[in-house]
Design a protein around this motif. Structure first.
Motif, PDB file in Angstrom:
ATOM      1  N   ASP A 125      -4.371   7.793  -5.834  1.00  0.00           N
ATOM      2  CA  ASP A 125      -4.857   7.557  -4.586  1.00  0.00           C
ATOM      3  C   ASP A 125      -5.953   8.618  -4.567  1.00  0.00           C
ATOM      4  N   PRO A 126      -7.149   8.258  -4.488  1.00  0.00           N
ATOM      5  CA  PRO A 126      -8.545   9.372  -4.436  1.00  0.00           C
ATOM      6  C   PRO A 126      -8.188  10.490  -3.456  1.00  0.00           C
ATOM      7  N   ALA A 127      -7.706  10.141  -2.131  1.00  0.00           N
ATOM      8  CA  ALA A 127      -7.647  11.197  -1.309  1.00  0.00           C
ATOM      9  C   ALA A 127      -6.569  12.542  -1.962  1.00  0.00           C
ATOM     10  N   LEU A 128      -5.694  11.770  -2.145  1.00  0.00           N
ATOM     11  CA  LEU A 128      -4.348  12.627  -2.645  1.00  0.00           C
ATOM     12  C   LEU A 128      -5.098  13.394  -4.085  1.00  0.00           C
ATOM     13  N   ALA A 129      -5.609  12.849  -4.736  1.00  0.00           N
ATOM     14  CA  ALA A 129      -6.075  13.517  -5.996  1.00  0.00           C
ATOM     15  C   ALA A 129      -7.050  14.677  -5.452  1.00  0.00           C
ATOM     16  N   ALA A 130      -7.898  14.449  -4.564  1.00  0.00           N
ATOM     17  CA  ALA A 130      -8.740  15.553  -4.137  1.00  0.00           C
ATOM     18  C   ALA A 130      -7.856  16.750  -3.501  1.00  0.00           C
ATOM     19  N   VAL A 171       0.583   5.877  -2.107  1.00  0.00           N
ATOM     20  CA  VAL A 171       1.343   5.825  -0.955  1.00  0.00           C
ATOM     21  C   VAL A 171       1.817   4.404  -0.402  1.00  0.00           C
ATOM     22  N   LYS A 172       2.891   4.560   0.244  1.00  0.00           N
ATOM     23  CA  LYS A 172       3.495   3.016   0.780  1.00  0.00           C
ATOM     24  C   LYS A 172       2.411   2.452   1.812  1.00  0.00           C
ATOM     25  N   ASP A 173       1.601   2.886   2.476  1.00  0.00           N
ATOM     26  CA  ASP A 173       0.764   2.269   3.324  1.00  0.00           C
ATOM     27  C   ASP A 173      -0.421   1.633   2.794  1.00  0.00           C
ATOM     28  N   THR A 174      -0.516   1.736   1.470  1.00  0.00           N
ATOM     29  CA  THR A 174      -1.653   0.906   0.770  1.00  0.00           C
ATOM     30  C   THR A 174      -1.284  -0.725   1.029  1.00  0.00           C
ATOM     31  N   PRO A 175      -2.482  -1.198   1.380  1.00  0.00           N
ATOM     32  CA  PRO A 175      -2.358  -2.557   1.491  1.00  0.00           C
ATOM     33  C   PRO A 175      -1.907  -3.341   0.381  1.00  0.00           C
ATOM     34  N   LEU A 195       4.784   3.347 -11.764  1.00  0.00           N
ATOM     35  CA  LEU A 195       3.476   3.553 -10.682  1.00  0.00           C
ATOM     36  C   LEU A 195       4.545   4.104  -9.537  1.00  0.00           C
ATOM     37  N   ILE A 196       4.329   5.378  -9.233  1.00  0.00           N
ATOM     38  CA  ILE A 196       5.104   5.873  -7.987  1.00  0.00           C
ATOM     39  C   ILE A 196       4.433   5.427  -6.858  1.00  0.00           C
ATOM     40  N   VAL A 197       5.079   4.846  -5.833  1.00  0.00           N
ATOM     41  CA  VAL A 197       5.040   4.133  -4.770  1.00  0.00           C
ATOM     42  C   VAL A 197       5.707   5.037  -3.545  1.00  0.00           C
ATOM     43  N   THR A 198       5.083   5.803  -2.912  1.00  0.00           N
ATOM     44  CA  THR A 198       5.999   6.617  -2.072  1.00  0.00           C
ATOM     45  C   THR A 198       5.312   7.009  -0.567  1.00  0.00           C
ATOM     46  N   THR A 199       6.575   7.189   0.289  1.00  0.00           N
ATOM     47  CA  THR A 199       5.937   7.504   1.597  1.00  0.00           C
ATOM     48  C   THR A 199       5.390   9.037   1.532  1.00  0.00           C
ATOM     49  N   PHE A 200       5.802   9.830   0.396  1.00  0.00           N
ATOM     50  CA  PHE A 200       5.671  11.275   0.423  1.00  0.00           C
ATOM     51  C   PHE A 200       4.472  11.626  -0.510  1.00  0.00           C
TER      52      PHE A 200
END
Length: 203
Positions: A126-131, A103-107, A79-84
């Protein structure tokens, strides 16, 4: 119980992720490392089910590490958990065999839910990033154009890039010109910035 390996080169971030996830009744952090080249060994020794990986870290980035885990220890899912949160990174991560990308700001509660889904065999992004990734599309840069942009980012001048990559200055300028056109930039420095923001500079 889901066994977790947490990887991040920043000790504070690594510790915070481990602490938050460790509060969940069904999650256990069994190992923590700060380098990409320590992940496979640690995952094997700890029998981790899911490895949380940062993208940018020493000893091998998270994309390469996910690829190594998929090849050498497929029982441990990545699982990639990143700021980028860059669309190019998402595409590369999925191609490398990562099971998730957030992303790292995921609750923390949402991150724990993602971990559970990945441990259950699902793929989660992340759905927004996928779009955004679909909108941006794959990198238009050739491997050599990417190498030239990376060298230009570090050295800042065509002669230095030519010397570093053992190319003629004319060839370097041709690659830079092509990269500028493909990124829609005004100059080489802007091409580097655009390519980096879209995640196109990671191999």
């Amino acid at each position: 119980m889901i066994r977790l390996l947490v990887t991040d080169d920043q000790a504070l971030v690594r510790g915070a992720l481990a602490t938050l996830l460790g509060l969940e009744d069904d999650l256990e952090v069994v190992a923590q490392v700060g380098r990409g080249d320590e992940v496979v060994k640690a995952a094997r020794a700890s029998r981790a089910d899911v490895a949380l990986l940062d993208v940018e870290m020493p000893g091998g980035d998270g994309i390469a590490t996910a690829r190594a885990l998929a090849a050498r220890l497929p029982a441990c899912r990545s699982l990639i958990v990143t700021t980028f949160g860059r669309p190019g990174y998402l595409r590369l991560a999925l191609e490398a065999g990562a099971a998730g990308f957030v992303v790292k700001d995921t609750p923390s509660a949402a991150l724990a839910a993602v971990v559970r889904r990945i441990a259950a065999g699902e793929r989660v992004v992340d759905p927004a990033l996928a779009a955004e990734s679909l909108a941006v599309g794959p990198s238009p840069l050739s491997p050599r154009e990417r190498d030239v942009l990376l060298a230009f980012r570090d050295d800042g001048a065509a002669p230095a890039v030519a010397q570093r990559l053992h190319l003629s200055e004319g060839t370097v300028r041709n690659h830079l010109s092509a990269a500028i056109g493909k990124t829609g930039a005004r100059n080489a420095a802007e091409a580097v910035r655009v390519a980096a923001e879209r995640g196109w500079l990671l191999g």
